[in-house]
Design a protein around this motif. Structure first.
Motif, PDB file in Angstrom:
ATOM      1  N   LYS A  23      41.708  14.423  44.068  1.00  0.00           N
ATOM      2  CA  LYS A  23      43.098  14.870  43.719  1.00  0.00           C
ATOM      3  C   LYS A  23      44.094  13.870  43.454  1.00  0.00           C
ATOM      4  CE  LYS A  23      42.409  18.455  47.499  1.00  0.00           C
ATOM      5  NZ  LYS A  23      43.016  19.057  48.884  1.00  0.00           N
ATOM      6  N   GLY A  24      43.548  12.752  43.245  1.00  0.00           N
ATOM      7  CA  GLY A  24      44.400  11.447  42.681  1.00  0.00           C
ATOM      8  C   GLY A  24      44.203  11.192  41.264  1.00  0.00           C
ATOM      9  N   GLY A  25      43.115  11.942  40.790  1.00  0.00           N
ATOM     10  CA  GLY A  25      42.929  11.698  39.347  1.00  0.00           C
ATOM     11  C   GLY A  25      42.212  10.268  39.027  1.00  0.00           C
ATOM     12  N   ILE A  26      41.445   9.897  39.992  1.00  0.00           N
ATOM     13  CA  ILE A  26      40.802   8.415  40.191  1.00  0.00           C
ATOM     14  C   ILE A  26      39.722   8.392  38.888  1.00  0.00           C
ATOM     15  CG2 ILE A  26      39.381   6.805  41.506  1.00  0.00           C
ATOM     16  CD1 ILE A  26      42.302   7.312  42.370  1.00  0.00           C
ATOM     17  N   ARG A  27      39.113   9.615  38.798  1.00  0.00           N
ATOM     18  CA  ARG A  27      37.868   9.532  37.755  1.00  0.00           C
ATOM     19  C   ARG A  27      38.346   9.333  36.559  1.00  0.00           C
ATOM     20  NH1 ARG A  27      36.439  14.149  39.128  1.00  0.00           N
ATOM     21  NH2 ARG A  27      34.145  13.770  40.258  1.00  0.00           N
ATOM     22  N   ASP A  28      39.767   9.586  36.160  1.00  0.00           N
ATOM     23  CA  ASP A  28      39.951   9.398  34.798  1.00  0.00           C
ATOM     24  C   ASP A  28      41.061   7.832  34.791  1.00  0.00           C
ATOM     25  OD1 ASP A  28      39.322  11.825  33.697  1.00  0.00           O
ATOM     26  OD2 ASP A  28      40.997  12.959  34.658  1.00  0.00           O
ATOM     27  N   THR A  29      41.025   7.509  35.742  1.00  0.00           N
ATOM     28  CA  THR A  29      41.757   5.897  36.132  1.00  0.00           C
ATOM     29  C   THR A  29      40.787   4.852  36.252  1.00  0.00           C
ATOM     30  OG1 THR A  29      42.385   6.238  38.273  1.00  0.00           O
ATOM     31  CG2 THR A  29      44.054   6.946  36.466  1.00  0.00           C
ATOM     32  N   ILE A  30      40.496   4.681  37.526  1.00  0.00           N
ATOM     33  CA  ILE A  30      39.627   3.599  37.893  1.00  0.00           C
ATOM     34  C   ILE A  30      38.179   4.152  37.622  1.00  0.00           C
ATOM     35  CG2 ILE A  30      38.681   2.217  39.830  1.00  0.00           C
ATOM     36  CD1 ILE A  30      41.557   2.293  41.028  1.00  0.00           C
ATOM     37  N   GLY A  31      37.835   5.378  37.957  1.00  0.00           N
ATOM     38  CA  GLY A  31      36.537   5.549  37.670  1.00  0.00           C
ATOM     39  C   GLY A  31      35.474   5.502  38.723  1.00  0.00           C
ATOM     40  N   ALA A  32      35.989   4.961  39.812  1.00  0.00           N
ATOM     41  CA  ALA A  32      35.102   4.543  41.162  1.00  0.00           C
ATOM     42  C   ALA A  32      36.039   4.967  42.382  1.00  0.00           C
ATOM     43  CB  ALA A  32      34.690   3.322  40.876  1.00  0.00           C
ATOM     44  N   ILE A  33      35.642   5.100  43.364  1.00  0.00           N
ATOM     45  CA  ILE A  33      36.316   5.028  44.754  1.00  0.00           C
ATOM     46  C   ILE A  33      35.518   4.175  45.806  1.00  0.00           C
ATOM     47  CG2 ILE A  33      37.033   7.573  44.334  1.00  0.00           C
ATOM     48  CD1 ILE A  33      34.746   8.537  46.069  1.00  0.00           C
ATOM     49  N   ASN A  34      36.271   3.856  46.596  1.00  0.00           N
ATOM     50  CA  ASN A  34      35.527   3.119  47.728  1.00  0.00           C
ATOM     51  C   ASN A  34      36.270   3.589  49.153  1.00  0.00           C
ATOM     52  OD1 ASN A  34      38.584   2.003  47.621  1.00  0.00           O
ATOM     53  ND2 ASN A  34      37.899   0.181  48.689  1.00  0.00           N
ATOM     54  N   THR A  35      36.863   4.745  49.011  1.00  0.00           N
ATOM     55  CA  THR A  35      37.492   5.326  50.231  1.00  0.00           C
ATOM     56  C   THR A  35      37.302   6.821  50.230  1.00  0.00           C
ATOM     57  OG1 THR A  35      38.845   3.527  50.765  1.00  0.00           O
ATOM     58  CG2 THR A  35      39.268   5.407  51.904  1.00  0.00           C
ATOM     59  N   VAL A  36      36.791   7.440  51.448  1.00  0.00           N
ATOM     60  CA  VAL A  36      36.947   8.938  51.281  1.00  0.00           C
ATOM     61  C   VAL A  36      37.405   9.439  52.546  1.00  0.00           C
ATOM     62  CG1 VAL A  36      35.567  11.114  51.323  1.00  0.00           C
ATOM     63  CG2 VAL A  36      34.951   9.214  49.753  1.00  0.00           C
ATOM     64  N   PHE A  37      38.493  10.323  52.783  1.00  0.00           N
ATOM     65  CA  PHE A  37      39.238  10.608  53.923  1.00  0.00           C
ATOM     66  C   PHE A  37      39.212  12.202  53.853  1.00  0.00           C
ATOM     67  CE2 PHE A  37      42.213  10.188  50.640  1.00  0.00           C
ATOM     68  CZ  PHE A  37      43.098  11.158  50.846  1.00  0.00           C
ATOM     69  N   ARG A  38      39.380  12.926  55.175  1.00  0.00           N
ATOM     70  CA  ARG A  38      39.685  14.163  55.288  1.00  0.00           C
ATOM     71  C   ARG A  38      41.184  14.239  55.004  1.00  0.00           C
ATOM     72  NH1 ARG A  38      35.844  17.401  57.541  1.00  0.00           N
ATOM     73  NH2 ARG A  38      35.348  15.893  59.073  1.00  0.00           N
ATOM     74  N   ASP A  39      41.469  15.217  54.038  1.00  0.00           N
ATOM     75  CA  ASP A  39      43.003  15.140  53.643  1.00  0.00           C
ATOM     76  C   ASP A  39      43.707  16.607  54.459  1.00  0.00           C
ATOM     77  OD1 ASP A  39      42.584  17.790  52.434  1.00  0.00           O
ATOM     78  OD2 ASP A  39      42.770  16.969  50.218  1.00  0.00           O
ATOM     79  N   ALA A  40      44.957  16.850  54.129  1.00  0.00           N
ATOM     80  CA  ALA A  40      45.734  17.815  55.023  1.00  0.00           C
ATOM     81  C   ALA A  40      45.094  19.106  54.737  1.00  0.00           C
ATOM     82  CB  ALA A  40      47.164  17.749  54.772  1.00  0.00           C
ATOM     83  N   ASP A  41      44.255  19.335  53.669  1.00  0.00           N
ATOM     84  CA  ASP A  41      43.787  20.741  53.584  1.00  0.00           C
ATOM     85  C   ASP A  41      42.425  20.927  54.039  1.00  0.00           C
ATOM     86  OD1 ASP A  41      46.027  21.671  52.051  1.00  0.00           O
ATOM     87  OD2 ASP A  41      45.136  20.695  50.256  1.00  0.00           O
ATOM     88  N   GLY A  42      42.084  19.466  54.743  1.00  0.00           N
ATOM     89  CA  GLY A  42      40.750  19.661  55.333  1.00  0.00           C
ATOM     90  C   GLY A  42      39.255  19.351  54.348  1.00  0.00           C
TER      91      GLY A  42
END
Length: 270
Positions: free
Chosen positions: A78-97
């Protein structure tokens, strides 16, 4: 009610200090939760996230080698990480579950050198994996460069520089260093169980900073060589604690007690 928890995943994972860091903060703040490590192999990554989706006690996870890029395809972006950094180091359960990915590596990387003026100054980065992507993103944001990227795969390295809009060049891992204001090891080289990073630091000027994101061992041969040359150094704990602090607040809804960093560092080095 089941006790809430978060964890760190990777392959390998036994070396991780994240449980010590988060456990220290949970204890200091009196939060009734836990933080653990979980060994997840590449072929088990999708199944891991499927299982955690069904576990209401799970608050999220930090991600280390080698999953930072692969995990992007398995969670919401949802933050457009794929098109910016292209890698994640954190996954969380957001307000929508939904399980959502983000990246706290970039902020964790830049914090220890925030007072170093790197705008328009040459930088060398070793490595082209998920951590390197976050570091290149951060360097682009502060206007550093040109960037010399030492990487095994020249095409991948060139694509990274282009993606982040960085001027520079890609060279093999064993290429001589050019003069640079900052040298960053963003690879696993020098980590316990990995090949050593054998590099001649003599081309670096006297005011250069050498930054090694490896934290096991904490005093890597690269940092030892830099200190012997009288250069300023930044060790892997600085970035590790910095990125962990951002993730901790996401997982547990409270800012960690950073006034206790000296106590935390002593714990991590004991």
């Amino acid at each position: 009610m089941t006790r809430p928890y978060a964890e760190v995943i990777g392959d390998p994972i036994a070396h991780s200090k994240s449980p010590l860091i988060h456990g220290f903060w949970l204890d200091r703040l009196g939060i009734d939760a836990r933080y653990e490590q979980c060994h997840v192999t590449p072929d088990a990554l999708a199944g891991y996230f499927d299982a955690r989706r069904a576990d209401p006690a799970w608050r999220g996870c930090n991600i280390t080698i080698p999953h930072k890029e692969a995990a992007l395809a398995l969670v919401a972006d949802k933050g457009g990480i794929r098109d910016t950094i292209g890698a994640i180091n954190t996954v969380f359960r957001d307000a929508d579950g939904e399980l959502t990915g983000t990246n706290t590596d970039a902020g964790g990387f830049i914090a220890p050198i925030a007072d170093v003026d790197l705008a328009g100054r040459p930088v060398v980065v070793i490595g082209s994996g998920g951590a390197a992507r976050a570091i290149l993103f951060a360097l682009a944001r502060i206007g550093a460069g040109p960037v010399t990227l030492l990487a095994r795969n020249a095409l991948k390295g060139a694509a990274l520089l282009s993606h982040f809009g960085l001027q520079g060049a890609v060279k093999p891992l064993d290429a001589p260093l050019p003069p640079a204001a900052l040298l960053v090891n963003a690879s696993p080289l020098g980590m316990t169980g990995q090949p050593a990073l054998d590099i001649d630091l003599s081309p670096l000027p006297d005011d250069a900073v050498v930054y090694d994101i490896v934290y096991a061992p904490l005093e890597t041969p690269l940092l030892q060589a830099a200190e012997a040359q009288g250069l300023e150094t930044v060790d892997g704990l600085d970035m590790l604690v910095g990125q962990a602090a951002l993730a901790f607040e996401i997982f547990f809804g409270s800012a960690p007690p950073r006034d206790d960093d000296d106590d935390l560092r002593r714990l991590l080095m004991s």
